[in-house]
Design a protein around this motif. Structure first.
Motif, mmCIF file in Angstrom:
data_model
loop_
_atom_site.group_PDB
_atom_site.id
_atom_site.type_symbol
_atom_site.label_atom_id
_atom_site.label_comp_id
_atom_site.label_asym_id
_atom_site.label_seq_id
_atom_site.Cartn_x
_atom_site.Cartn_y
_atom_site.Cartn_z
ATOM 1 N N LEU A 51 0.831 -1.205 0.000
ATOM 2 C CA LEU A 51 0.000 0.000 0.000
ATOM 3 C C LEU A 51 0.868 1.259 0.000
ATOM 4 N N ASP A 52 1.953 1.239 0.747
ATOM 5 C CA ASP A 52 2.865 2.385 0.764
ATOM 6 C C ASP A 52 3.508 2.596 -0.605
ATOM 7 N N GLU A 53 3.900 1.501 -1.266
ATOM 8 C CA GLU A 53 4.483 1.602 -2.607
ATOM 9 C C GLU A 53 3.479 2.209 -3.586
ATOM 10 N N ILE A 54 2.231 1.812 -3.480
ATOM 11 C CA ILE A 54 1.174 2.346 -4.343
ATOM 12 C C ILE A 54 0.977 3.833 -4.065
ATOM 13 N N ARG A 55 0.893 4.198 -2.800
ATOM 14 C CA ARG A 55 0.679 5.598 -2.424
ATOM 15 C C ARG A 55 1.824 6.480 -2.900
ATOM 16 N N VAL A 56 3.055 6.051 -2.660
ATOM 17 C CA VAL A 56 4.221 6.836 -3.058
ATOM 18 C C VAL A 56 4.263 6.990 -4.573
ATOM 19 N N VAL A 78 -2.346 9.098 -18.014
ATOM 20 C CA VAL A 78 -1.402 8.965 -16.906
ATOM 21 C C VAL A 78 -0.850 7.549 -16.909
ATOM 22 N N SER A 79 0.452 7.445 -16.890
ATOM 23 C CA SER A 79 1.110 6.143 -16.869
ATOM 24 C C SER A 79 2.218 6.202 -15.831
ATOM 25 N N LEU A 80 2.345 5.181 -15.045
ATOM 26 C CA LEU A 80 3.372 5.174 -14.017
ATOM 27 C C LEU A 80 3.801 3.766 -13.706
ATOM 28 N N THR A 81 4.883 3.672 -12.985
ATOM 29 C CA THR A 81 5.350 2.377 -12.496
ATOM 30 C C THR A 81 5.304 2.404 -10.982
ATOM 31 N N ARG A 95 -2.612 -0.496 -11.341
ATOM 32 C CA ARG A 95 -3.930 0.097 -11.571
ATOM 33 C C ARG A 95 -4.371 0.934 -10.375
ATOM 34 N N ALA A 96 -4.118 0.435 -9.165
ATOM 35 C CA ALA A 96 -4.497 1.178 -7.955
ATOM 36 C C ALA A 96 -3.718 2.494 -7.868
ATOM 37 N N ALA A 97 -2.417 2.449 -8.134
ATOM 38 C CA ALA A 97 -1.602 3.665 -8.085
ATOM 39 C C ALA A 97 -2.032 4.653 -9.159
ATOM 40 N N THR A 98 -2.323 4.157 -10.341
ATOM 41 C CA THR A 98 -2.779 5.042 -11.422
ATOM 42 C C THR A 98 -4.099 5.696 -11.050
ATOM 43 N N ALA A 99 -5.017 4.925 -10.482
ATOM 44 C CA ALA A 99 -6.308 5.485 -10.078
ATOM 45 C C ALA A 99 -6.127 6.578 -9.032
ATOM 46 N N LEU A 100 -5.252 6.366 -8.074
ATOM 47 C CA LEU A 100 -4.997 7.387 -7.044
ATOM 48 C C LEU A 100 -4.349 8.626 -7.655
ATOM 49 N N ALA A 101 -3.408 8.430 -8.569
ATOM 50 C CA ALA A 101 -2.755 9.572 -9.212
ATOM 51 C C ALA A 101 -3.753 10.373 -10.041
ATOM 52 N N VAL A 102 -4.589 9.681 -10.794
ATOM 53 C CA VAL A 102 -5.600 10.366 -11.614
ATOM 54 C C VAL A 102 -6.586 11.121 -10.724
#
Length: 110
Positions: A51-56, A78-81, A95-102
């Motif tokens: 979860l921390d990796e996704i948030r960061v 938006v694209s990220l790793t 997908r979770a990280a992208t959704a949070l970033a968007v």
């Protein structure tokens, strides 16, 4: 369902992926998801690390955007790793990280 199950689903992992990421059997993941039996602390800590990796990752993607030039159509590109050993191997955390970033970037238009 359990809180453990909710976390696994939120991260976007299948039962098999969760087992691989947490280095346990799929049967253990299923048991922890479908019963009141809680996993050991180190398993919870593994989920928290993911979860921390996704948030960061989401935060870094949002910070790197040029907000002055941002258009609504950019949100769909938006694209990220996802950094980190556990979360980077699977599509769900990305997908979770992208959704949070968007979602963070979309607040610019609110």
């Amino acid at each position: 369902m359990s809180n453990f199950s909710d976390m696994v689903r939120y991260i976007g992992l299948s039962m098999e992926e969760a087992a691989a990421a947490l280095d346990v059997s799929t049967d253990e993941i299923i048991r922890w998801c479908e019963t009141n039996e809680a996993p050991p602390l180190h398993i919870w800590q593994g989920l928290v690390r993911m979860l921390d990796e996704i948030r960061v990752s989401a935060e870094e993607a949002a910070k790197s955007a040029d907000l002055d030039q941002l258009e609504a159509t950019d949100l769909n590109r938006v694209s990220l790793t996802v950094p980190g050993q556990a979360a980077s191997e699977f599509d769900g955390p990305k997908r979770a990280a992208t959704a949070l970033a968007v979602a963070t970037l979309a607040r610019v238009f609110v």
